[in-house]
Structure formats: structure tokens, C-alpha cells
Design an enzyme around this catalytic site. Structure first.
Site, PDB file in Angstrom:
ATOM      1  N   GLY A  21       0.814  -1.218   0.000  1.00  0.00           N
ATOM      2  CA  GLY A  21       0.000   0.000   0.000  1.00  0.00           C
ATOM      3  C   GLY A  21       0.843   1.261   0.000  1.00  0.00           C
TER       4      GLY A  21
ATOM      5  N   PRO B  39      -5.832   7.874  -2.758  1.00  0.00           N
ATOM      6  CA  PRO B  39      -6.746   8.521  -3.695  1.00  0.00           C
ATOM      7  C   PRO B  39      -6.181   9.855  -4.225  1.00  0.00           C
TER       8      PRO B  39
ATOM      9  N   GLY C  81      -0.803   9.692  -6.182  1.00  0.00           N
ATOM     10  CA  GLY C  81      -0.361   8.566  -7.000  1.00  0.00           C
ATOM     11  C   GLY C  81       1.101   8.745  -7.384  1.00  0.00           C
TER      12      GLY C  81
ATOM     13  N   TRP D 205      -6.105   1.407  -5.474  1.00  0.00           N
ATOM     14  CA  TRP D 205      -5.464   0.755  -6.624  1.00  0.00           C
ATOM     15  C   TRP D 205      -4.465  -0.296  -6.171  1.00  0.00           C
TER      16      TRP D 205
ATOM     17  N   THR E  21      -3.076  -3.921  -5.804  1.00  0.00           N
ATOM     18  CA  THR E  21      -3.127  -5.286  -6.352  1.00  0.00           C
ATOM     19  C   THR E  21      -3.212  -6.296  -5.205  1.00  0.00           C
TER      20      THR E  21
ATOM     21  N   GLY F 216      -6.035  -8.017 -38.133  1.00  0.00           N
ATOM     22  CA  GLY F 216      -7.309  -7.476 -38.606  1.00  0.00           C
ATOM     23  C   GLY F 216      -8.396  -7.666 -37.562  1.00  0.00           C
TER      24      GLY F 216
ATOM     25  N   GLU G  60       3.627   1.382 -11.093  1.00  0.00           N
ATOM     26  CA  GLU G  60       5.087   1.356 -10.834  1.00  0.00           C
ATOM     27  C   GLU G  60       5.749   2.599 -11.423  1.00  0.00           C
TER      28      GLU G  60
ATOM     29  N   THR H 252       4.360   6.180 -13.778  1.00  0.00           N
ATOM     30  CA  THR H 252       3.833   6.325 -15.146  1.00  0.00           C
ATOM     31  C   THR H 252       5.003   6.555 -16.119  1.00  0.00           C
TER      32      THR H 252
ATOM     33  N   ASP I  55       5.418   9.036 -18.029  1.00  0.00           N
ATOM     34  CA  ASP I  55       5.895  10.424 -17.880  1.00  0.00           C
ATOM     35  C   ASP I  55       6.857  10.552 -16.698  1.00  0.00           C
TER      36      ASP I  55
HETATM   37  P1  TGC Z   1      12.628  12.622  -3.896  1.00  0.00           P
HETATM   38  O1  TGC Z   1      12.732  13.841  -3.028  1.00  0.00           O
HETATM   39  O2  TGC Z   1      13.282  12.618  -5.231  1.00  0.00           O
HETATM   40  O3  TGC Z   1      13.171  11.340  -3.095  1.00  0.00           O
HETATM   41  C1  TGC Z   1      12.808  11.075  -1.752  1.00  0.00           C
HETATM   42  C2  TGC Z   1      13.889  10.160  -1.179  1.00  0.00           C
HETATM   43  O4  TGC Z   1      13.874   8.912  -1.863  1.00  0.00           O
HETATM   44  C3  TGC Z   1      15.153   8.694  -2.532  1.00  0.00           C
HETATM   45  N1  TGC Z   1      14.821   8.064  -3.819  1.00  0.00           N
HETATM   46  C4  TGC Z   1      15.013   6.773  -4.057  1.00  0.00           C
HETATM   47  N2  TGC Z   1      15.564   5.807  -3.313  1.00  0.00           N
HETATM   48  C5  TGC Z   1      15.616   4.580  -3.828  1.00  0.00           C
HETATM   49  N3  TGC Z   1      15.144   4.293  -5.057  1.00  0.00           N
HETATM   50  C6  TGC Z   1      14.581   5.224  -5.843  1.00  0.00           C
HETATM   51  N4  TGC Z   1      14.083   4.901  -7.028  1.00  0.00           N
HETATM   52  C7  TGC Z   1      14.501   6.535  -5.353  1.00  0.00           C
HETATM   53  N5  TGC Z   1      14.009   7.707  -5.836  1.00  0.00           N
HETATM   54  C8  TGC Z   1      14.217   8.640  -4.891  1.00  0.00           C
HETATM   55  C9  TGC Z   1      15.765  10.060  -2.655  1.00  0.00           C
HETATM   56  O5  TGC Z   1      17.159   9.968  -2.739  1.00  0.00           O
HETATM   57  C10 TGC Z   1      15.309  10.702  -1.352  1.00  0.00           C
HETATM   58  O6  TGC Z   1      16.093  10.141  -0.298  1.00  0.00           O
HETATM   59  P2  TGC Z   1      16.478  11.021   0.983  1.00  0.00           P
HETATM   60  O7  TGC Z   1      17.312  10.113   1.819  1.00  0.00           O
HETATM   61  O8  TGC Z   1      17.198  12.223   0.461  1.00  0.00           O
HETATM   62  O9  TGC Z   1      15.179  11.396   1.648  1.00  0.00           O
HETATM   63  O10 TGC Z   1      11.086  12.282  -4.012  1.00  0.00           O
HETATM   64  P3  TGC Z   1       9.911  13.046  -4.751  1.00  0.00           P
HETATM   65  O11 TGC Z   1       8.831  13.257  -3.724  1.00  0.00           O
HETATM   66  O12 TGC Z   1      10.414  14.241  -5.492  1.00  0.00           O
HETATM   67  O13 TGC Z   1       9.369  11.933  -5.776  1.00  0.00           O
HETATM   68  C11 TGC Z   1      10.190  11.362  -6.715  1.00  0.00           C
HETATM   69  C12 TGC Z   1       9.421  10.452  -7.688  1.00  0.00           C
HETATM   70  C13 TGC Z   1       8.326  11.224  -8.403  1.00  0.00           C
HETATM   71  C14 TGC Z   1      10.411   9.960  -8.707  1.00  0.00           C
HETATM   72  C15 TGC Z   1       8.820   9.258  -6.967  1.00  0.00           C
HETATM   73  O14 TGC Z   1       8.030   9.628  -5.932  1.00  0.00           O
HETATM   74  C16 TGC Z   1       8.118   8.263  -7.867  1.00  0.00           C
HETATM   75  O15 TGC Z   1       8.769   7.332  -8.337  1.00  0.00           O
HETATM   76  N6  TGC Z   1       6.754   8.364  -8.138  1.00  0.00           N
HETATM   77  C17 TGC Z   1       6.022   7.314  -8.837  1.00  0.00           C
HETATM   78  C18 TGC Z   1       5.193   6.564  -7.809  1.00  0.00           C
HETATM   79  C19 TGC Z   1       5.095   5.087  -8.115  1.00  0.00           C
HETATM   80  O16 TGC Z   1       5.855   4.520  -8.876  1.00  0.00           O
HETATM   81  N7  TGC Z   1       4.146   4.435  -7.460  1.00  0.00           N
HETATM   82  C20 TGC Z   1       4.023   3.021  -7.610  1.00  0.00           C
HETATM   83  C21 TGC Z   1       3.072   2.464  -6.562  1.00  0.00           C
HETATM   84  S1  TGC Z   1       3.177   0.698  -6.366  1.00  0.00           S
HETATM   85  C22 TGC Z   1       2.540   0.074  -7.771  1.00  0.00           C
HETATM   86  O17 TGC Z   1       2.215   0.708  -8.712  1.00  0.00           O
HETATM   87  C23 TGC Z   1       2.435  -1.391  -7.774  1.00  0.00           C
HETATM   88  S2  TGC Z   1       1.769  -2.076  -9.206  1.00  0.00           S
HETATM   89  C24 TGC Z   1       2.134  -3.648  -8.807  1.00  0.00           C
HETATM   90  C25 TGC Z   1       1.734  -4.684  -9.764  1.00  0.00           C
HETATM   91  O18 TGC Z   1       0.533  -5.053  -9.793  1.00  0.00           O
HETATM   92  O19 TGC Z   1       2.655  -5.210 -10.468  1.00  0.00           O
HETATM   93  P1  FAD Z   2      -1.596  10.605 -11.319  1.00  0.00           P
HETATM   94  O1  FAD Z   2      -0.401  10.680 -10.440  1.00  0.00           O
HETATM   95  O2  FAD Z   2      -2.795  11.394 -10.935  1.00  0.00           O
HETATM   96  O3  FAD Z   2      -1.151  11.004 -12.797  1.00  0.00           O
HETATM   97  C1  FAD Z   2      -2.108  11.319 -13.808  1.00  0.00           C
HETATM   98  C2  FAD Z   2      -1.334  11.785 -15.046  1.00  0.00           C
HETATM   99  O4  FAD Z   2      -0.550  12.938 -14.706  1.00  0.00           O
HETATM  100  C3  FAD Z   2      -0.343  10.724 -15.546  1.00  0.00           C
HETATM  101  O5  FAD Z   2      -0.328  10.739 -16.951  1.00  0.00           O
HETATM  102  C4  FAD Z   2       0.999  11.222 -15.006  1.00  0.00           C
HETATM  103  O6  FAD Z   2       2.090  10.816 -15.838  1.00  0.00           O
HETATM  104  C5  FAD Z   2       0.811  12.727 -15.054  1.00  0.00           C
HETATM  105  N1  FAD Z   2       1.686  13.417 -14.094  1.00  0.00           N
HETATM  106  C6  FAD Z   2       1.661  13.335 -12.736  1.00  0.00           C
HETATM  107  N2  FAD Z   2       2.638  14.076 -12.200  1.00  0.00           N
HETATM  108  C7  FAD Z   2       3.317  14.633 -13.241  1.00  0.00           C
HETATM  109  C8  FAD Z   2       4.457  15.485 -13.351  1.00  0.00           C
HETATM  110  N3  FAD Z   2       5.135  15.895 -12.273  1.00  0.00           N
HETATM  111  N4  FAD Z   2       4.859  15.845 -14.585  1.00  0.00           N
HETATM  112  C9  FAD Z   2       4.219  15.416 -15.704  1.00  0.00           C
HETATM  113  N5  FAD Z   2       3.145  14.613 -15.675  1.00  0.00           N
HETATM  114  C10 FAD Z   2       2.704  14.212 -14.448  1.00  0.00           C
HETATM  115  N6  FAD Z   2      -0.267   1.277  -6.191  1.00  0.00           N
HETATM  116  C11 FAD Z   2       0.167   0.702  -5.030  1.00  0.00           C
HETATM  117  O7  FAD Z   2       0.614   1.387  -4.119  1.00  0.00           O
HETATM  118  N7  FAD Z   2       0.129  -0.659  -4.890  1.00  0.00           N
HETATM  119  C12 FAD Z   2      -0.350  -1.490  -5.844  1.00  0.00           C
HETATM  120  O8  FAD Z   2      -0.366  -2.713  -5.673  1.00  0.00           O
HETATM  121  C13 FAD Z   2      -0.839  -0.893  -7.058  1.00  0.00           C
HETATM  122  N8  FAD Z   2      -1.390  -1.690  -8.030  1.00  0.00           N
HETATM  123  C14 FAD Z   2      -1.974  -1.094  -9.131  1.00  0.00           C
HETATM  124  C15 FAD Z   2      -2.687  -1.897 -10.028  1.00  0.00           C
HETATM  125  C16 FAD Z   2      -3.323  -1.309 -11.122  1.00  0.00           C
HETATM  126  C17 FAD Z   2      -4.120  -2.161 -12.055  1.00  0.00           C
HETATM  127  C18 FAD Z   2      -3.207   0.084 -11.348  1.00  0.00           C
HETATM  128  C19 FAD Z   2      -3.838   0.712 -12.545  1.00  0.00           C
HETATM  129  C20 FAD Z   2      -2.514   0.883 -10.451  1.00  0.00           C
HETATM  130  C21 FAD Z   2      -1.901   0.310  -9.320  1.00  0.00           C
HETATM  131  N9  FAD Z   2      -1.251   1.093  -8.354  1.00  0.00           N
HETATM  132  C22 FAD Z   2      -0.771   0.518  -7.193  1.00  0.00           C
HETATM  133  C23 FAD Z   2      -1.287   2.554  -8.457  1.00  0.00           C
HETATM  134  C24 FAD Z   2      -0.267   3.120  -9.449  1.00  0.00           C
HETATM  135  O9  FAD Z   2       1.025   3.056  -8.970  1.00  0.00           O
HETATM  136  C25 FAD Z   2      -0.676   4.575  -9.751  1.00  0.00           C
HETATM  137  O10 FAD Z   2      -1.856   4.502 -10.538  1.00  0.00           O
HETATM  138  C26 FAD Z   2       0.403   5.353 -10.472  1.00  0.00           C
HETATM  139  O11 FAD Z   2       1.507   5.566  -9.616  1.00  0.00           O
HETATM  140  C27 FAD Z   2      -0.100   6.707 -11.009  1.00  0.00           C
HETATM  141  O12 FAD Z   2      -0.831   7.399 -10.052  1.00  0.00           O
HETATM  142  P2  FAD Z   2      -2.292   7.992 -10.427  1.00  0.00           P
HETATM  143  O13 FAD Z   2      -3.080   6.896 -11.058  1.00  0.00           O
HETATM  144  O14 FAD Z   2      -2.830   8.618  -9.190  1.00  0.00           O
HETATM  145  O15 FAD Z   2      -2.022   9.073 -11.545  1.00  0.00           O
END
Ligand code: TGC
Ligand code: FAD
Length: 389
Positions: free
Chosen positions: A134, A138, A141, A166, A168, A344, A368, A370, A372
């Protein structure tokens, strides 16, 4: 008969053990996923739930977790190959294994204490216990640092409030690794167990993508979490982001499976399907699509393999992993779209796996991080300027 392309003889870079593991998972997918996946996806029924114990027996849950904690202790190339085979079956199957391995077992192994490792990891490795992760909320993301989920220290327990969405595997998870802020505003990891009062997991319905995977919410209404369930080994957003590095790595390999299955299906169809008295594979426009597909798959394979070598050497950076996740998911979704066109009208049916892969990949390109966000991570890495804040 499935013939994945190996245009640059990357198989020569694999060990016999790698090939054995890949063959075992491929065979398991052929027997247990291919015959039923279309039906599960059409009915919006989660397949991984039925298969987790079998995946555990295969060594597909926490492949990199040492044997002491129930894992098979494999290297990262093996982990990647397993993910490729699982995602050829369906992204939902790979998702189930990714969450369990990289997002639940990895943090418990890396940030947990010995008692937590011994309590949770063996059951997660065998598939007896199902995990969820988690992070997303909402209103947060792409920007998980703004999370509202929080907990207070109540002396003999923590009191957790907030919600995640969201997620899994949420609807049937036994344990969830939940990221929430402490009273100082620092992000910490808590292990929340089903049955704790105030913890509910409503399912999210109406998805057109990942229909064979269960997605839901994690809702915490004054949940009393025992103090021994706090992960002691990490503070701050880097905790969940380190888990994402492991899962994104798996996805970079996984989507190759979806892409190769779409390409292989389209190639065979193009060779058999006749129009204007000739196989459609003889038309230059179709050859261009197939030639570009095999080129992009080959580049994606090389990227994944090299990243695997770096990961085995503990040298893969988060930015390198991010680039591979972004590149390979975009490659796979483009291949699915082009493969569908080669088929097709047949391409929109469930008689072929392509449309299912195509709509699944719409989730994979969003979760994991987006597409972008990954572009901006690479942008930040090369310019040393953050575009996020
Ligand atoms: P920022 O200030 O850059 O960083 C905060 C702290 O984190 C460190 N850091 C990392 N450490 C390890 N690995 C990385 N990839 C790291 N990226 C950053 C950074 O050095 C800093 O450390 P410290 O010690 O200085 O505090 O953070 P920010 O708030 O500006 O955000 C950066 C950003 C946008 C890149 C990050 O938040 C991000 O990756 N956002 C995307 C969110 C995301 O990927 N969510 C996924 C949710 S889980 C999911 O989707 C599961 S799907 C599963 C499935 O069904 O397969
Ligand atoms: P938003 O963050 O609202 O983004 C909307 C749009 O804005 C995107 O196109 C994005 O690229 C763009 N955007 C946002 N910020 C910027 C920026 N700074 N610059 C330019 N463009 C930007 N999460 C978990 O924690 N655990 C899970 O197990 C998990 N499983 C998932 C399973 C499924 C099927 C799906 C669809 C999602 C899952 N997620 C999970 C959530 C997933 O990680 C988020 O959907 C994802 O991180 C994007 O967040 P959001 O959907 O809120 O989009």
C-alpha cells in the site's frame, strides 16, 4: 507452438540453470495459464489467487530470497526470466508474483528484523499467505511523498488511519506492507494483517485492464497495529521507492514476455493469412511492422539482460532501472497494438492473446511509475535538475 525471437543469440549469455528455470516456468504457464486465462479475464475473475501456491512451488515467489527464509535464493537474471514467462501468460499473473516478491517479501527481508523475516517470509514464499503493498492513495499517486495515511504511537501499539487505493491483491491479501507517516511526518513501513479490527479491503470493479487481477482499497479506521509490526530498517520515502526499484526491474523483463507472444502470434498469422492471393506477410507494410517489432524486442532483451548483470553485481542504479521499465513497457504496448492490426478483425477477439495483452499493458504503463514520471526520472538523472519540485 510458441517461438520467442532470439535474434542476437542472447540465450548464449544464459547459464544452463537459467534455461532450466525458464523452461520449467514456460511449461507451467502452458499447462496452467494459457488454457484458462481468457475465461478468467473475460469474467473479471482473479486467476493469481488460485495459482499462488503453485507459483510458490515453482520458486516464482521471492526468487531472490535466501533459502533460510523459504525462497530459492536465485540470481536476478533468473528472477527476470521468470517474470518474462509469467507475463507471457498474462500481466495479471506477473503482477501477482511481482507484488508478492518485490513489494512484500523484499521490504520484509531488507527492512524487517529477524523475527519478522521468520514469521512472514516462508508463508509468502510458499504462496500460503498473500501479500499486498500500500503506497498509492486517492489523492497521491505519482506523488507518494504527499501521503495522508498516518499513525500515532499509543504506548503499547500504533494507531493507523487513512486509506490506499489501486492496490493489487488487496481484496484477498493476508498481509499488507503499508507506508504511512509517523508523528514526525516520516514515512515508515507497517505490516498490517487481515483480521485487525478496522482494516477492510473493498474491491475495485469495472476495469477494462488486468481483468484477471484483483485490485482494491486498503482502509484503516483506527487500526491498532502491534509495535513489533513496524519495519525497523528504513525511514523516509526511499523505503517504498527501493521496493519499486525491485518491482520495476521485474516489469522490464516481464513485458518482454507479452511483447514476444504478440509478435510470435502476429508473425504466424501473417504467414498463414492470405489476401489478394498472397500471404499478408509478403506485403511490405506488414514486413515493416514485423521487422520493427523484432528490432525493438531485441533491444529490449539486451537492455534487460545487461540490467540483470548490473543488478547481480549490485550496481544497477534506480535511474537505469527506470529507463528499462519505461522503454520496455512502451515497446511492448506498441508491439501489442501493431500485432493486433496485423490480425485485422480477428485481433479484437479472445481467440488470440493480443487484445488482452494490449489492454493489460495500459495498466503496466501507468503503475510502478507512469511513463511520464520515468521520463522525468531520466531527465533528472542526465541534467541533475528535478522537474518534480
Ligand atoms: P525525492 O525527493 O526525489 O526522493 C525522496 C527520497 O527517496 C530517494 N529516492 C530513491 N531511493 C531509492 N530508489 C529510488 N528509485 C529513489 N528515488 C528517490 C531520494 O534519494 C530521497 O532520499 P532522501 O534520503 O534524500 O530522503 O522524491 P519526490 O517526492 O520528489 O518523488 C520522486 C518520484 C516522483 C520519482 C517518486 O516519488 C516516484 O517514483 N513516483 C512514482 C510513484 C510510483 O511509482 N508508485 C508506484 C506504486 S506501487 C505500484 O504501482 C504497484 S503495481 C504492482 C503490480 O501489480 O505489479
Ligand atoms: P496521477 O499521479 O494522478 O497522474 C495522472 C497523469 O498525470 C499521468 O499521466 C501522469 O504521468 C501525469 N503526471 C503526474 N505528475 C506529473 C508530473 N510531475 N509531470 C508530468 N506529468 C505528471 N499502487 C500501489 O501502491 N500498490 C499497488 O499494488 C498498485 N497496483 C496497481 C494496479 C493497477 C491495475 C493500477 C492501474 C494501479 C496500481 N497502483 C498501485 C497505483 C499506481 O502506482 C498509480 O496509478 C500510479 O503511480 C499513477 O498514479 P495515479 O493513477 O494517481 O495518476
Amino acid at each position: 507452438m510458441y517461438h520467442p525471437p532470439d535474434y542476437y543469440e542472447i540465450d548464449a549469455l544464459l547459464t544452463d540453470e537459467h534455461k532450466m528455470i525458464r523452461a520449467a516456468v514456460r511449461e507451467w504457464i502452458n499447462r496452467n495459464v494459457k488454457p484458462v486465462i481468457e475465461d478468467y479475464a473475460q469474467r473479471h475473475d482473479p486467476l493469481p489467487r488460485q495459482l499462488l501456491r503453485q507459483m510458490g512451488a515453482l520458486g516464482a515467489l521471492g526468487p531472490f530470497i535466501p533459502e533460510k527464509y523459504g525462497g530459492p535464493g536465485l540470481d536476478y537474471i533468473s528472477y527476470g526470466l521468470i517474470m518474462t514467462e509469467l507475463e507471457r501468460g498474462d500481466s495479471a499473473v506477473r503482477s501477482g508474483a511481482s507484488v508478492q516478491s518485490s513489494l512484500v517479501m523484499y521490504p520484509i527481508y531488507t527492512f524487517g528484523d529477524e523475527a519478522q523475516r521468520l514469521k512472514y517470509l516462508p508463508k509468502l514464499a510458499s504462496g500460503e499467505s498473500v501479500g499486498a503493498f500500500g503506497l498509492t492513495e486517492p489523492d497521491h499517486g505519482s506523488d507518494p511523498g504527499g501521503m495522508k495515511c498516518h499513525f500515532e504511537d499509543k504506548g503499547n501499539h500504533y494507531l493507523l488511519n487513512g486509506s490506499k487505493m489501486w492496490i493489487t491483491n488487496a481484496p484477498f491479501c493476508d498481509v499488507a506492507v503499508v507506508w504511512a507517516k509517523d508523528e514526525m511526518g516520516k514515512v515508515r513501513g507497517l505490516i498490517v494483517e487481515r483480521g485487525m479490527e478496522g482494516f477492510t479491503t473493498p474491491e475495485t470493479f469495472n476495469k477494462w485492464s488486468l481483468r484477471a487481477s484483483a485490485t482494491g482499497e486498503l482502509v484503516f479506521d483506527n487500526v491498532k497495529v502491534p509495535k513489533e509490526n513496524l519495519l525497523p530498517g528504513v525511514r523516509g520515502l526511499k523505503g517504498p521507492l527501493m521496493c519499486l526499484n525491485s518491482a520495476r526491474y521485474g516489469i522490464a523483463w516481464g513485458v518482454l514476455g507479452a511483447a514476444m507472444e504478440c509478435y510470435d502470434t502476429a508473425l504466424r498469422y501473417a504467414l498463414e493469412r492470405q489476401q489478394f492471393g498472397r500471404p499478408i506477410a509478403s506485403f511490405q507494410l506488414q514486413q515493416k511492422k514485423l521487422a520493427e517489432m523484432v528490432t525493438e524486442i531485441t533491444k529490449g532483451q539486451l537492455l534487460a539482460w545487461r540490467l540483470g548483470v548490473l543488478k547481480n553485481e549490485e550496481k544497477a542504479t534506480p535511474a537505469q532501472i527506470s529507463l528499462a521499465k519505461r522503454n520496455n513497457v512502451e515497446m511492448a504496448i506498441n508491439i501489442a497494438r501493431n500485432s493486433r492490426q496485423i490480425l485485422g478483425a480477428m485481433g479484437i477477439t479472445g481467440d488470440f492473446p493480443i487484445m488482452r495483452h494490449m489492454v493489460n499493458l495500459e495498466s503496466v504503463i501507468t503503475y510502478e511509475g507512469t511513463h511520464d514520471i520515468h521520463l522525468l526520472i531520466t531527465g533528472m538523472d542526465v541534467t541533475e535538475i528535478s522537474a518534480f519540485s
